[in-house]
Scaffold this motif. Structure first.
Motif, PDB file in Angstrom:
ATOM      1  N   THR A   2      -7.758 -23.581 -25.143  1.00  0.00           N
ATOM      2  CA  THR A   2      -8.924 -23.057 -24.668  1.00  0.00           C
ATOM      3  C   THR A   2     -10.324 -24.879 -24.471  1.00  0.00           C
ATOM      4  OG1 THR A   2     -10.463 -22.476 -26.473  1.00  0.00           O
ATOM      5  CG2 THR A   2      -9.023 -21.159 -25.038  1.00  0.00           C
ATOM      6  N   ALA A   3     -11.455 -24.671 -24.103  1.00  0.00           N
ATOM      7  CA  ALA A   3     -12.374 -25.521 -24.005  1.00  0.00           C
ATOM      8  C   ALA A   3     -13.093 -25.565 -25.579  1.00  0.00           C
ATOM      9  CB  ALA A   3     -13.683 -24.994 -22.650  1.00  0.00           C
ATOM     10  N   ASP A   4     -13.383 -24.426 -25.973  1.00  0.00           N
ATOM     11  CA  ASP A   4     -13.913 -24.236 -27.597  1.00  0.00           C
ATOM     12  C   ASP A   4     -12.457 -25.233 -28.946  1.00  0.00           C
ATOM     13  OD1 ASP A   4     -16.741 -23.652 -26.400  1.00  0.00           O
ATOM     14  OD2 ASP A   4     -15.523 -21.570 -26.409  1.00  0.00           O
ATOM     15  N   GLU A   5     -11.793 -25.373 -28.044  1.00  0.00           N
ATOM     16  CA  GLU A   5     -10.067 -25.464 -29.355  1.00  0.00           C
ATOM     17  C   GLU A   5      -9.049 -26.754 -28.718  1.00  0.00           C
ATOM     18  OE1 GLU A   5      -6.583 -22.987 -31.531  1.00  0.00           O
ATOM     19  OE2 GLU A   5      -8.867 -21.930 -31.233  1.00  0.00           O
ATOM     20  N   ALA A   6      -9.057 -27.236 -29.936  1.00  0.00           N
ATOM     21  CA  ALA A   6      -7.779 -28.172 -29.158  1.00  0.00           C
ATOM     22  C   ALA A   6      -6.946 -28.366 -30.223  1.00  0.00           C
ATOM     23  CB  ALA A   6      -8.419 -29.624 -28.684  1.00  0.00           C
ATOM     24  N   VAL A   7      -5.435 -28.597 -29.628  1.00  0.00           N
ATOM     25  CA  VAL A   7      -4.634 -28.795 -30.616  1.00  0.00           C
ATOM     26  C   VAL A   7      -4.272 -29.762 -31.206  1.00  0.00           C
ATOM     27  CG1 VAL A   7      -2.307 -27.393 -31.618  1.00  0.00           C
ATOM     28  CG2 VAL A   7      -4.270 -25.855 -30.226  1.00  0.00           C
ATOM     29  N   LEU A   8      -3.564 -30.034 -32.414  1.00  0.00           N
ATOM     30  CA  LEU A   8      -3.199 -31.250 -32.770  1.00  0.00           C
ATOM     31  C   LEU A   8      -1.451 -31.118 -32.941  1.00  0.00           C
ATOM     32  CD1 LEU A   8      -5.725 -33.220 -35.056  1.00  0.00           C
ATOM     33  CD2 LEU A   8      -4.686 -34.279 -33.161  1.00  0.00           C
ATOM     34  N   SER A   9      -0.930 -32.110 -32.848  1.00  0.00           N
ATOM     35  CA  SER A   9       0.899 -31.935 -32.856  1.00  0.00           C
ATOM     36  C   SER A   9       1.530 -33.227 -32.878  1.00  0.00           C
ATOM     37  CB  SER A   9       1.808 -31.620 -31.480  1.00  0.00           C
ATOM     38  OG  SER A   9       1.098 -30.606 -31.377  1.00  0.00           O
ATOM     39  N   VAL A  10       2.714 -32.511 -34.101  1.00  0.00           N
ATOM     40  CA  VAL A  10       3.636 -33.974 -34.674  1.00  0.00           C
ATOM     41  C   VAL A  10       4.099 -33.526 -33.759  1.00  0.00           C
ATOM     42  CG1 VAL A  10       4.523 -35.077 -36.621  1.00  0.00           C
ATOM     43  CG2 VAL A  10       2.358 -34.532 -36.849  1.00  0.00           C
ATOM     44  N   ASP A  11       5.564 -34.372 -32.947  1.00  0.00           N
ATOM     45  CA  ASP A  11       6.541 -34.540 -32.613  1.00  0.00           C
ATOM     46  C   ASP A  11       6.789 -33.044 -31.670  1.00  0.00           C
ATOM     47  OD1 ASP A  11       6.942 -37.372 -33.101  1.00  0.00           O
ATOM     48  OD2 ASP A  11       8.162 -35.977 -34.806  1.00  0.00           O
ATOM     49  N   ALA A  12       6.048 -32.410 -31.000  1.00  0.00           N
ATOM     50  CA  ALA A  12       5.989 -31.192 -30.444  1.00  0.00           C
ATOM     51  C   ALA A  12       5.558 -30.373 -31.534  1.00  0.00           C
ATOM     52  CB  ALA A  12       6.751 -30.718 -29.512  1.00  0.00           C
ATOM     53  N   THR A  13       5.104 -30.049 -32.559  1.00  0.00           N
ATOM     54  CA  THR A  13       5.238 -28.903 -33.521  1.00  0.00           C
ATOM     55  C   THR A  13       4.012 -29.086 -34.038  1.00  0.00           C
ATOM     56  OG1 THR A  13       7.208 -29.423 -34.998  1.00  0.00           O
ATOM     57  CG2 THR A  13       5.072 -28.268 -35.854  1.00  0.00           C
ATOM     58  N   PRO A  14       2.896 -27.964 -33.811  1.00  0.00           N
ATOM     59  CA  PRO A  14       1.587 -27.642 -33.973  1.00  0.00           C
ATOM     60  C   PRO A  14       1.382 -27.964 -34.883  1.00  0.00           C
ATOM     61  CG  PRO A  14       2.120 -26.235 -32.428  1.00  0.00           C
ATOM     62  CD  PRO A  14       3.770 -26.498 -32.781  1.00  0.00           C
ATOM     63  N   THR A  39       1.492 -27.153 -43.374  1.00  0.00           N
ATOM     64  CA  THR A  39       2.755 -28.456 -43.347  1.00  0.00           C
ATOM     65  C   THR A  39       3.191 -28.575 -41.780  1.00  0.00           C
ATOM     66  OG1 THR A  39       3.530 -26.931 -44.772  1.00  0.00           O
ATOM     67  CG2 THR A  39       2.184 -27.979 -45.769  1.00  0.00           C
ATOM     68  N   LEU A  40       4.231 -29.479 -42.124  1.00  0.00           N
ATOM     69  CA  LEU A  40       5.938 -29.441 -41.194  1.00  0.00           C
ATOM     70  C   LEU A  40       6.283 -27.691 -41.347  1.00  0.00           C
ATOM     71  CD1 LEU A  40       6.225 -32.895 -40.887  1.00  0.00           C
ATOM     72  CD2 LEU A  40       4.715 -31.615 -39.199  1.00  0.00           C
ATOM     73  N   ASP A 101      -5.415 -35.633 -26.558  1.00  0.00           N
ATOM     74  CA  ASP A 101      -4.206 -35.449 -26.653  1.00  0.00           C
ATOM     75  C   ASP A 101      -3.521 -34.758 -27.952  1.00  0.00           C
ATOM     76  OD1 ASP A 101      -1.624 -36.557 -25.395  1.00  0.00           O
ATOM     77  OD2 ASP A 101      -2.163 -37.991 -25.450  1.00  0.00           O
ATOM     78  N   ALA A 102      -2.060 -35.348 -27.521  1.00  0.00           N
ATOM     79  CA  ALA A 102      -1.213 -34.103 -28.544  1.00  0.00           C
ATOM     80  C   ALA A 102      -1.110 -34.713 -29.653  1.00  0.00           C
ATOM     81  CB  ALA A 102       0.253 -33.930 -28.346  1.00  0.00           C
ATOM     82  N   ASP A 103      -1.815 -35.369 -29.996  1.00  0.00           N
ATOM     83  CA  ASP A 103      -2.071 -36.563 -31.105  1.00  0.00           C
ATOM     84  C   ASP A 103      -2.839 -37.089 -31.540  1.00  0.00           C
ATOM     85  OD1 ASP A 103      -1.358 -38.723 -29.163  1.00  0.00           O
ATOM     86  OD2 ASP A 103       0.626 -39.108 -30.588  1.00  0.00           O
ATOM     87  N   ARG A 104      -3.883 -37.514 -31.033  1.00  0.00           N
ATOM     88  CA  ARG A 104      -4.936 -38.355 -30.828  1.00  0.00           C
ATOM     89  C   ARG A 104      -6.313 -36.875 -30.230  1.00  0.00           C
ATOM     90  NH1 ARG A 104      -8.155 -42.530 -28.886  1.00  0.00           N
ATOM     91  NH2 ARG A 104      -6.043 -43.173 -27.459  1.00  0.00           N
ATOM     92  N   LEU A 105      -7.123 -37.168 -31.188  1.00  0.00           N
ATOM     93  CA  LEU A 105      -8.465 -36.267 -30.230  1.00  0.00           C
ATOM     94  C   LEU A 105      -9.973 -37.278 -30.280  1.00  0.00           C
ATOM     95  CD1 LEU A 105      -8.521 -32.661 -31.629  1.00  0.00           C
ATOM     96  CD2 LEU A 105      -7.609 -33.149 -29.098  1.00  0.00           C
ATOM     97  N   ALA A 106     -10.294 -37.538 -29.380  1.00  0.00           N
ATOM     98  CA  ALA A 106     -12.071 -38.337 -30.212  1.00  0.00           C
ATOM     99  C   ALA A 106     -12.389 -38.133 -29.184  1.00  0.00           C
ATOM    100  CB  ALA A 106     -11.542 -39.942 -29.900  1.00  0.00           C
ATOM    101  N   HIS A 107     -13.972 -37.576 -30.077  1.00  0.00           N
ATOM    102  CA  HIS A 107     -15.212 -36.962 -28.934  1.00  0.00           C
ATOM    103  C   HIS A 107     -16.559 -37.867 -29.295  1.00  0.00           C
ATOM    104  CE1 HIS A 107     -16.373 -32.875 -31.577  1.00  0.00           C
ATOM    105  NE2 HIS A 107     -15.478 -34.271 -32.416  1.00  0.00           N
ATOM    106  N   ARG A 108     -18.249 -37.434 -28.926  1.00  0.00           N
ATOM    107  CA  ARG A 108     -18.320 -37.753 -29.678  1.00  0.00           C
ATOM    108  C   ARG A 108     -19.143 -36.807 -30.089  1.00  0.00           C
ATOM    109  NH1 ARG A 108     -19.484 -40.929 -24.522  1.00  0.00           N
ATOM    110  NH2 ARG A 108     -19.268 -43.407 -24.992  1.00  0.00           N
TER     111      ARG A 108
END
Length: 289
Positions: A2-14, A39-40, A101-108
């Motif tokens: 959602t607009a209030d949440e992002a998800v980081l993944s490793v090789d498609a695994t959240p 953990t994975l 992105d799925a493996d990288r988030l950057a913001h101010r």
């Protein structure tokens, strides 16, 4: 997502959810935080809004005293008075995305006082990567730059710098661990909360048995100049890169404070030699980026 949440993944695994704009009581120190982090193998390794300290929010940046503003949440430690409820709570607020992105988030972000005034600006990046050569391990990298206004220094303090005894120098990058059976913590030279708390070791390991019976270890590294480890295993499970463990820190006027922390997560309990290997793994490749 959602607009209030992002998800980081490793090789498609959240592996981690990032709550960006939590709707929380101001006394809980609203701020972006990671939860749940797993953990994975799927073992959760963060906790949020626990009954013992409701303002502990997964893995987050939070400081109790930023020029007199409480950005940690809960009561403020006041010299010669102890913990006191005060109308001094601010907010760390997302302002805009730089990368998502799925493996990288950057913001101010902005670190704001109770009236909305900007104390510090921040640029933050969170990266999730599989750890090459180490089966079942992944690494969370947390990078940030805190910048003070041009006209004034910004002072960062803790309950310890405001008079609380007992090594309560918390405040910085804090990881509230999931409820953990038989928690252990150690560095290359020391073991146990009393010996590890306040140390400046290059890395620190925390592990135990998490919810559902899954064993895990977290290996933290990346203290900055003047930082210390703040660790709890008895009262609650948590690890903090503490900015002001026994003396206040200062972000100079117009200057910046830079943080670069690495947390390696594995689905097992590890010994000291393995923890040292995990802390060092991948740093050469990381340095080449």
């Amino acid at each position: 997502m959602t607009a209030d949440e992002a998800v980081l993944s490793v090789d498609a695994t959240p592996v981690a959810s990032y709550v960006i704009e939590p709707d929380l009581d101001p006394r809980h120190g609203p701020r972006p935080y990671l939860h749940p982090v797993r953990t994975l193998g799927g073992t959760p390794v963060t906790d949020t809004l626990p009954a013992d300290h409701v303002w502990h929010l997964g893995a987050s940046l939070a400081v109790q005293d930023v020029d007199g503003t409480n950005l940690w949440g809960g009561r403020t430690y006041v010299r010669d008075a102890g913990y006191t409820w005060r109308d001094d709570h601010g907010r760390i607020a997302h302002t805009d995305w730089l990368h998502r992105d799925a493996d990288r988030l950057a913001h101010r972000l902005q670190w704001r006082d109770r009236s909305g005034g900007v104390l510090l600006t921040e640029q933050r990046q969170l990266t999730a990567t599989r750890l090459a050569g180490v089966p079942g391990a992944w690494r969370l990298t947390v990078d940030y730059t805190l910048t003070a206004p041009a006209g004034s220094d910004v002072h960062l303090g803790s309950p310890a710098t405001n008079g609380r005894p007992g090594g309560a120098g918390y405040g910085g990058f804090f990881w509230r661990c999931a409820p953990t059976v038989d928690p252990v913590t150690f560095t290359a030279e020391a073991e146990g909360e009393e010996r590890v708390n306040g140390s400046a070791a290059p890395w620190l390991a925390f592990g135990g048995t998490g919810p559902g019976g899954g064993a895990y270890t977290l290996v933290f590294s990346g203290l900055g100049p003047g930082d210390r480890w703040f660790v709890r295993t008895a009262m609650y499970p948590g690890v903090c890169v503490a900015f002001a463990f026994d003396r206040p820190a200062v972000v100079p006027a117009g200057g910046s404070r830079v943080g670069h922390h690495r947390i390696t997560l594995v689905d097992t309990l590890v010994d000291r030699d393995t923890a040292a290997m995990l802390a060092a793994a991948g740093q050469y490749e990381e340095g080449r980026r």
